[in-house]
Design an enzyme around this catalytic site. Sequence first.
Site, short mmCIF file in Angstrom:
data_model
loop_
_atom_site.label_atom_id
_atom_site.label_comp_id
_atom_site.label_asym_id
_atom_site.label_seq_id
_atom_site.Cartn_x
_atom_site.Cartn_y
_atom_site.Cartn_z
N ASP A 1 -6.85 -2.74 -7.29
CA ASP A 1 -7.41 -3.31 -6.07
C ASP A 1 -7.74 -4.77 -6.31
O ASP A 1 -8.02 -5.16 -7.45
CB ASP A 1 -8.67 -2.55 -5.63
CG ASP A 1 -8.95 -2.82 -4.16
OD1 ASP A 1 -8.33 -2.17 -3.31
OD2 ASP A 1 -9.76 -3.73 -3.86
N ARG B 1 -3.43 6.86 0.63
CA ARG B 1 -3.91 8.12 1.21
C ARG B 1 -2.92 8.85 2.09
O ARG B 1 -3.13 10.02 2.41
CB ARG B 1 -5.20 7.85 1.99
CG ARG B 1 -6.39 7.73 1.08
CD ARG B 1 -7.57 7.17 1.82
NE ARG B 1 -7.25 5.85 2.32
CZ ARG B 1 -8.06 5.10 3.05
NH1 ARG B 1 -9.23 5.57 3.41
NH2 ARG B 1 -7.70 3.90 3.43
N ARG C 1 0.82 -1.22 0.00
CA ARG C 1 0.00 0.00 0.00
C ARG C 1 0.85 1.27 0.00
O ARG C 1 0.50 2.25 0.65
CB ARG C 1 -0.95 0.04 1.20
CG ARG C 1 -1.98 -1.05 1.22
CD ARG C 1 -3.16 -0.66 0.32
NE ARG C 1 -4.23 -1.61 0.48
CZ ARG C 1 -5.30 -1.39 1.24
NH1 ARG C 1 -5.44 -0.28 1.88
NH2 ARG C 1 -6.22 -2.30 1.32
N TYR D 1 -14.95 -11.58 0.82
CA TYR D 1 -15.64 -10.33 0.47
C TYR D 1 -16.90 -10.60 -0.35
O TYR D 1 -17.93 -9.96 -0.16
CB TYR D 1 -14.72 -9.41 -0.31
CG TYR D 1 -13.73 -8.66 0.55
CD1 TYR D 1 -14.12 -7.55 1.28
CD2 TYR D 1 -12.40 -9.05 0.64
CE1 TYR D 1 -13.23 -6.85 2.08
CE2 TYR D 1 -11.49 -8.36 1.43
CZ TYR D 1 -11.91 -7.26 2.14
OH TYR D 1 -11.03 -6.58 2.93
N ARG E 1 -7.38 11.87 -5.70
CA ARG E 1 -8.68 11.33 -5.26
C ARG E 1 -9.73 12.41 -5.06
O ARG E 1 -10.93 12.12 -5.08
CB ARG E 1 -8.48 10.51 -3.99
CG ARG E 1 -7.85 9.15 -4.26
CD ARG E 1 -8.88 8.15 -4.78
NE ARG E 1 -9.70 7.66 -3.70
CZ ARG E 1 -10.98 7.93 -3.51
NH1 ARG E 1 -11.61 8.71 -4.37
NH2 ARG E 1 -11.64 7.43 -2.49
O1 CP3 Z 1 0.08 -1.44 -2.51
C1 CP3 Z 1 -0.20 -0.55 -3.32
O2 CP3 Z 1 0.26 0.62 -3.24
C2 CP3 Z 1 -1.03 -0.89 -4.52
C3 CP3 Z 1 -2.41 -0.68 -4.37
C4 CP3 Z 1 -3.33 -1.58 -3.56
C5 CP3 Z 1 -4.58 -1.11 -3.12
N1 CP3 Z 1 -5.27 -2.16 -2.62
C6 CP3 Z 1 -5.05 0.27 -3.26
C7 CP3 Z 1 -6.10 0.77 -2.36
C8 CP3 Z 1 -3.24 -2.92 -3.22
C9 CP3 Z 1 -2.08 -3.90 -3.39
C10 CP3 Z 1 -4.49 -3.28 -2.62
C11 CP3 Z 1 -4.81 -4.66 -2.20
C12 CP3 Z 1 -5.97 -4.87 -1.35
N2 CP3 Z 1 -7.20 -4.28 -1.44
C13 CP3 Z 1 -6.02 -5.85 -0.32
C14 CP3 Z 1 -4.92 -6.79 0.05
C15 CP3 Z 1 -3.89 -6.13 0.89
C16 CP3 Z 1 -4.36 -5.85 2.29
O3 CP3 Z 1 -4.37 -4.67 2.64
O4 CP3 Z 1 -4.65 -6.80 3.02
C17 CP3 Z 1 -7.29 -5.78 0.27
C18 CP3 Z 1 -7.82 -6.61 1.41
C19 CP3 Z 1 -8.02 -4.80 -0.46
C20 CP3 Z 1 -9.42 -4.38 -0.27
C21 CP3 Z 1 -9.52 -2.97 0.08
N3 CP3 Z 1 -9.34 -1.94 -0.80
C22 CP3 Z 1 -9.83 -2.43 1.35
C23 CP3 Z 1 -10.09 -3.22 2.61
C24 CP3 Z 1 -9.84 -1.03 1.20
C25 CP3 Z 1 -10.23 -0.01 2.20
C26 CP3 Z 1 -9.07 0.34 3.01
C27 CP3 Z 1 -9.30 1.62 3.72
O5 CP3 Z 1 -8.49 1.85 4.62
O6 CP3 Z 1 -10.21 2.38 3.36
C28 CP3 Z 1 -9.49 -0.75 -0.15
C29 CP3 Z 1 -9.34 0.59 -0.73
C30 CP3 Z 1 -8.00 0.94 -1.24
N4 CP3 Z 1 -7.25 0.13 -2.04
C31 CP3 Z 1 -7.33 2.17 -1.02
C32 CP3 Z 1 -6.12 2.06 -1.73
C33 CP3 Z 1 -5.05 3.10 -1.85
C34 CP3 Z 1 -7.84 3.36 -0.24
C35 CP3 Z 1 -9.08 3.86 -0.89
C36 CP3 Z 1 -9.20 5.33 -1.14
O7 CP3 Z 1 -8.37 5.94 -1.86
O8 CP3 Z 1 -10.20 5.89 -0.66
#
Ligand code: CP3
Length: 354
Positions: A79, A34, A30, A156, A43
């Site tokens: 994602d 943000r 990640r 999910y 965003r």
């Molecule tokens: O790592 C990176 O920089 C690449 C981008 C990436 C994102 N999601 C961007 C993202 C990667 C590798 C993921 C994988 C992902 N997504 C996982 C596996 C890794 C982990 O964290 O366990 C999971 C479970 C998800 C599902 C997901 N997507 C969740 C639970 C959320 C919400 C998280 C939150 O804190 O709000 C997301 C959204 C998400 N995916 C964001 C980002 C940068 C934030 C959303 C936003 O910009 O509002």
Amino acid sequence: MASFPPLKNDLLLRAARGKATERTPVWMMRQAGRYLPEYRAVREEHDFFDVVETPELAAEVTLQPVERLPIDAAILFCDIMVVPEAMGLTVKMVSGKGPTFPQPLTTPDEMERLVSPDIDAALGHVFEALTLTRRQLNGRVPLIGFSGAPWTLMAYMVEGGGSKSYRTARQWLYRHPQASAALLQRTTDVIVDYLIAQVEAGAQMLQVFDSWAGLHDAASFRTFCLPYLREIATRVKTAHPEVPLVVFAKGAHYALDALAETDYDVISLDWTMDPEAARTTVGDRAVLQGNLDPCALYASPEALQREVQQMLTAFGAHGHIANLGHGMLPDHDPEHARLFAETVRRHSAAQPAT
Ligand code: CP3
């Protein structure tokens, strides 16, 4: 396959293949997100899935941490939810709540709603984003592609969103074991095509995120996670033996020995796993990645440096890719992300080779 500029920094790929390196490579799960003001600025103008689905925006956001931080890899901004979407489900990114499925798979009958996607038609934007990002990286660092693991995606799809216990999804495992296996297999087949196509579009390493693996006990992991994780690695390796594969089975302490027997080159550890114990279990069967507690980035600079040094000592100079034990958090200070990466660079270069 397209041709790309030569790679100037191949530390990550060499380390992932178990080769000795001058220092420990470092990146962060990640790392595009943000905590970066430049990400928040994008965003403000665009919805989450618009960024994912617009190759120029996905490439821009992927490059943000690479421009700013001394890291050894880029990971495509995307994602894990794009796979359930490609399989016909609707996913919304709800602010403060995360991914949400308005119509989850409440019962096995609802699996009829799933489609077997044409990967290029459904996820072409991901492949375009990879190719564009790889060109824009211009060989600075390798580009990582990824997918969610079958169980994490099932969690999910059935639950409809994030949850503490995932009891609806786990209920399926006990009430509908055959339907669960069918759903996991169907998802596996899509993931394999998706990962292979990512390599063909420019991904140089692939990571499979099983973020909810730790909800299982050892027996349930062996039934509902391991066979599918193993099959993904075997099939992707058959197509692309040169591309390193990473598995992150968060919380699955009991899984390390079994994962070391699969075709994954790298096992990513969460911060609750002990690096020395993991090395004893895994031996030289896999490289280890991880595993600083993301919350260590909230520490003072001095304390953070000490934590990073302890981590590097625990993993040793070889067979390690430095990372966090899970993702960056929205209120992390980017300067602490820099200090994390810088300390890995500095301290690992000075570490005696073992
Ligand atoms: O790592 C990176 O920089 C690449 C981008 C990436 C994102 N999601 C961007 C993202 C990667 C590798 C993921 C994988 C992902 N997504 C996982 C596996 C890794 C982990 O964290 O366990 C999971 C479970 C998800 C599902 C997901 N997507 C969740 C639970 C959320 C919400 C998280 C939150 O804190 O709000 C997301 C959204 C998400 N995916 C964001 C980002 C940068 C934030 C959303 C936003 O910009 O509002």
